[in-house]
Design a protein around this motif. Structure first.
Motif, PDB file in Angstrom:
ATOM      1  N   ILE A 200      19.301  -6.533  12.524  1.00 36.89           N
ATOM      2  CA  ILE A 200      20.590  -7.113  12.139  1.00 36.89           C
ATOM      3  C   ILE A 200      21.717  -6.467  12.935  1.00 36.89           C
ATOM      4  O   ILE A 200      22.606  -7.142  13.440  1.00 36.89           O
ATOM      5  N   ARG A 201      21.683  -5.151  13.094  1.00 40.31           N
ATOM      6  CA  ARG A 201      22.727  -4.455  13.833  1.00 40.31           C
ATOM      7  C   ARG A 201      22.738  -4.863  15.306  1.00 40.31           C
ATOM      8  O   ARG A 201      23.786  -5.014  15.925  1.00 40.31           O
ATOM      9  N   ALA A 202      21.557  -5.065  15.886  1.00 40.78           N
ATOM     10  CA  ALA A 202      21.449  -5.431  17.299  1.00 40.78           C
ATOM     11  C   ALA A 202      21.752  -6.905  17.564  1.00 40.78           C
ATOM     12  O   ALA A 202      21.870  -7.307  18.718  1.00 40.78           O
ATOM     13  N   SER A 203      21.903  -7.705  16.514  1.00 37.17           N
ATOM     14  CA  SER A 203      22.113  -9.139  16.692  1.00 37.17           C
ATOM     15  C   SER A 203      23.435  -9.466  17.372  1.00 37.17           C
ATOM     16  O   SER A 203      23.581 -10.514  17.990  1.00 37.17           O
ATOM     17  N   GLY A 204      24.437  -8.592  17.248  1.00 43.75           N
ATOM     18  CA  GLY A 204      25.735  -8.839  17.864  1.00 43.75           C
ATOM     19  C   GLY A 204      26.668  -9.681  17.018  1.00 43.75           C
ATOM     20  O   GLY A 204      27.775  -9.993  17.440  1.00 43.75           O
ATOM     21  N   TYR A 205      26.248 -10.062  15.822  1.00 45.43           N
ATOM     22  CA  TYR A 205      27.075 -10.901  14.954  1.00 45.43           C
ATOM     23  C   TYR A 205      28.093 -10.104  14.142  1.00 45.43           C
ATOM     24  O   TYR A 205      28.966 -10.688  13.522  1.00 45.43           O
ATOM     25  N   PHE A 206      27.965  -8.782  14.126  1.00 43.83           N
ATOM     26  CA  PHE A 206      28.765  -7.966  13.223  1.00 43.83           C
ATOM     27  C   PHE A 206      29.586  -6.930  13.982  1.00 43.83           C
ATOM     28  O   PHE A 206      29.213  -6.502  15.065  1.00 43.83           O
ATOM     29  N   ARG A 207      30.718  -6.524  13.379  1.00 43.09           N
ATOM     30  CA  ARG A 207      31.594  -5.502  13.952  1.00 43.09           C
ATOM     31  C   ARG A 207      31.820  -4.412  12.909  1.00 43.09           C
ATOM     32  O   ARG A 207      31.865  -4.687  11.712  1.00 43.09           O
ATOM     33  N   GLY A 208      31.996  -3.189  13.370  1.00 42.30           N
ATOM     34  CA  GLY A 208      32.294  -2.086  12.473  1.00 42.30           C
ATOM     35  C   GLY A 208      31.041  -1.452  11.904  1.00 42.30           C
ATOM     36  O   GLY A 208      29.927  -1.920  12.111  1.00 42.30           O
ATOM     37  N   ARG A 209      31.271  -0.358  11.180  1.00 42.76           N
ATOM     38  CA  ARG A 209      30.153   0.387  10.619  1.00 42.76           C
ATOM     39  C   ARG A 209      30.196   0.456   9.093  1.00 42.76           C
ATOM     40  O   ARG A 209      29.325   1.027   8.468  1.00 42.76           O
ATOM     41  N   ARG A 210      31.220  -0.143   8.485  1.00 46.15           N
ATOM     42  CA  ARG A 210      31.317  -0.117   7.020  1.00 46.15           C
ATOM     43  C   ARG A 210      30.418  -1.206   6.435  1.00 46.15           C
ATOM     44  O   ARG A 210      30.358  -2.308   6.959  1.00 46.15           O
ATOM     45  N   ALA A 211      29.756  -0.863   5.341  1.00 46.82           N
ATOM     46  CA  ALA A 211      28.849  -1.811   4.705  1.00 46.82           C
ATOM     47  C   ALA A 211      28.918  -1.654   3.185  1.00 46.82           C
ATOM     48  O   ALA A 211      29.211  -0.579   2.669  1.00 46.82           O
ATOM     49  N   VAL A 212      28.656  -2.749   2.497  1.00 41.62           N
ATOM     50  CA  VAL A 212      28.580  -2.776   1.033  1.00 41.62           C
ATOM     51  C   VAL A 212      27.191  -3.312   0.707  1.00 41.62           C
ATOM     52  O   VAL A 212      26.780  -4.355   1.198  1.00 41.62           O
TER      53      VAL A 212
ATOM     54  N   ASN B 160       0.785  -1.236   0.000  1.00 45.41           N
ATOM     55  CA  ASN B 160       0.000   0.000   0.000  1.00 45.41           C
ATOM     56  C   ASN B 160       0.817   1.286   0.000  1.00 45.41           C
ATOM     57  O   ASN B 160       0.271   2.343  -0.250  1.00 45.41           O
ATOM     58  N   GLY B 161       2.084   1.245   0.319  1.00 46.30           N
ATOM     59  CA  GLY B 161       2.800   2.518   0.350  1.00 46.30           C
ATOM     60  C   GLY B 161       4.286   2.384   0.558  1.00 46.30           C
ATOM     61  O   GLY B 161       4.765   1.419   1.135  1.00 46.30           O
ATOM     62  N   GLU B 162       5.004   3.384   0.062  1.00 41.62           N
ATOM     63  CA  GLU B 162       6.461   3.381   0.153  1.00 41.62           C
ATOM     64  C   GLU B 162       6.938   3.653   1.571  1.00 41.62           C
ATOM     65  O   GLU B 162       7.949   3.126   2.003  1.00 41.62           O
ATOM     66  N   ALA B 163       6.203   4.477   2.327  1.00 37.33           N
ATOM     67  CA  ALA B 163       6.607   4.824   3.688  1.00 37.33           C
ATOM     68  C   ALA B 163       6.582   3.591   4.591  1.00 37.33           C
ATOM     69  O   ALA B 163       7.457   3.414   5.435  1.00 37.33           O
ATOM     70  N   ASP B 164       5.577   2.726   4.415  1.00 39.55           N
ATOM     71  CA  ASP B 164       5.511   1.505   5.217  1.00 39.55           C
ATOM     72  C   ASP B 164       6.646   0.560   4.863  1.00 39.55           C
ATOM     73  O   ASP B 164       7.199  -0.116   5.729  1.00 39.55           O
ATOM     74  N   GLY B 165       7.009   0.493   3.590  1.00 43.26           N
ATOM     75  CA  GLY B 165       8.127  -0.346   3.168  1.00 43.26           C
ATOM     76  C   GLY B 165       9.446   0.160   3.716  1.00 43.26           C
ATOM     77  O   GLY B 165      10.316  -0.623   4.097  1.00 43.26           O
ATOM     78  N   GLU B 166       9.600   1.469   3.785  1.00 46.84           N
ATOM     79  CA  GLU B 166      10.815   2.064   4.343  1.00 46.84           C
ATOM     80  C   GLU B 166      10.931   1.740   5.824  1.00 46.84           C
ATOM     81  O   GLU B 166      12.011   1.429   6.325  1.00 46.84           O
ATOM     82  N   ALA B 167       9.818   1.777   6.545  1.00 50.27           N
ATOM     83  CA  ALA B 167       9.816   1.449   7.972  1.00 50.27           C
ATOM     84  C   ALA B 167      10.191  -0.020   8.194  1.00 50.27           C
ATOM     85  O   ALA B 167      10.930  -0.349   9.128  1.00 50.27           O
ATOM     86  N   ALA B 168       9.713  -0.911   7.329  1.00 53.30           N
ATOM     87  CA  ALA B 168      10.051  -2.329   7.434  1.00 53.30           C
ATOM     88  C   ALA B 168      11.534  -2.555   7.176  1.00 53.30           C
ATOM     89  O   ALA B 168      12.182  -3.359   7.859  1.00 53.30           O
ATOM     90  N   LEU B 169      12.100  -1.843   6.209  1.00 50.12           N
ATOM     91  CA  LEU B 169      13.519  -1.959   5.898  1.00 50.12           C
ATOM     92  C   LEU B 169      14.381  -1.445   7.055  1.00 50.12           C
ATOM     93  O   LEU B 169      15.361  -2.084   7.446  1.00 50.12           O
ATOM     94  N   ILE B 170      14.011  -0.320   7.628  1.00 56.10           N
ATOM     95  CA  ILE B 170      14.753   0.233   8.773  1.00 56.10           C
ATOM     96  C   ILE B 170      14.684  -0.713   9.966  1.00 56.10           C
ATOM     97  O   ILE B 170      15.685  -0.945  10.651  1.00 56.10           O
ATOM     98  N   ALA B 171      13.523  -1.294  10.213  1.00 59.97           N
ATOM     99  CA  ALA B 171      13.379  -2.248  11.320  1.00 59.97           C
ATOM    100  C   ALA B 171      14.268  -3.477  11.110  1.00 59.97           C
ATOM    101  O   ALA B 171      14.885  -3.973  12.056  1.00 59.97           O
ATOM    102  N   ALA B 172      14.347  -3.969   9.870  1.00 60.24           N
ATOM    103  CA  ALA B 172      15.188  -5.132   9.578  1.00 60.24           C
ATOM    104  C   ALA B 172      16.665  -4.790   9.778  1.00 60.24           C
ATOM    105  O   ALA B 172      17.431  -5.586  10.346  1.00 60.24           O
ATOM    106  N   LEU B 173      17.092  -3.611   9.343  1.00 58.27           N
ATOM    107  CA  LEU B 173      18.485  -3.190   9.532  1.00 58.27           C
ATOM    108  C   LEU B 173      18.824  -3.037  11.011  1.00 58.27           C
ATOM    109  O   LEU B 173      19.917  -3.430  11.453  1.00 58.27           O
ATOM    110  N   LYS B 174      17.913  -2.510  11.794  1.00 55.21           N
ATOM    111  CA  LYS B 174      18.144  -2.368  13.235  1.00 55.21           C
ATOM    112  C   LYS B 174      18.250  -3.728  13.922  1.00 55.21           C
ATOM    113  O   LYS B 174      19.060  -3.922  14.826  1.00 55.21           O
TER     114      LYS B 174
END
Length: 78
Positions: free
Chosen positions: A62-74, A46-60
Motif C-alpha cells: 500500500i505504501r509503495a502504491s504511490g496513492y498516498f502522501r504523508g506518514r500519519r495514519a489512523v 498455522n501461526g502468528e508470525a506468518d500472519g504478521e509477515a502477511a500484514l507487513i507485506a500488505a502495508l508495504k
C-alpha cells in the motif's frame, strides 16, 4: 492569499480478509479522495508470525502504491 493544501491522515481498516486504506485531500471544491487501496490478506492458520509477515507485506504494498502522501495514519482494528 496563498491556498494551503491539507494532507489528511491515511485511514487503514484491518479486516479478517482484507487491508483497506483511504486518504482524502483538500481542494478548492472541498475534500476529494486521493487514494483508495484494498489488499487481500493471506493469513495462515498455522501461526502468528506468518500472519504478521502477511500484514507487513500488505502495508508495504500500500505504501509503495504511490496513492498516498504523508506518514500519519489512523487504524481501525477488528
Amino acid at each position: 492569499m496563498p491556498e494551503v493544501m491539507t494532507t489528511y491522515p491515511i485511514g487503514i481498516d484491518l479486516d479478517d480478509r482484507c487491508l483497506t486504506a483511504a486518504q482524502f485531500r483538500s481542494t478548492r471544491k472541498g475534500p476529494q479522495l486521493r487514494g483508495l487501496f484494498c489488499r487481500p490478506l493471506d493469513l495462515p492458520a498455522n501461526g502468528e508470525a506468518d500472519g504478521e509477515a502477511a500484514l507487513i507485506a500488505a502495508l508495504k504494498t500500500i505504501r509503495a502504491s504511490g496513492y498516498f502522501r504523508g506518514r500519519r495514519a489512523v487504524l481501525n482494528l477488528p
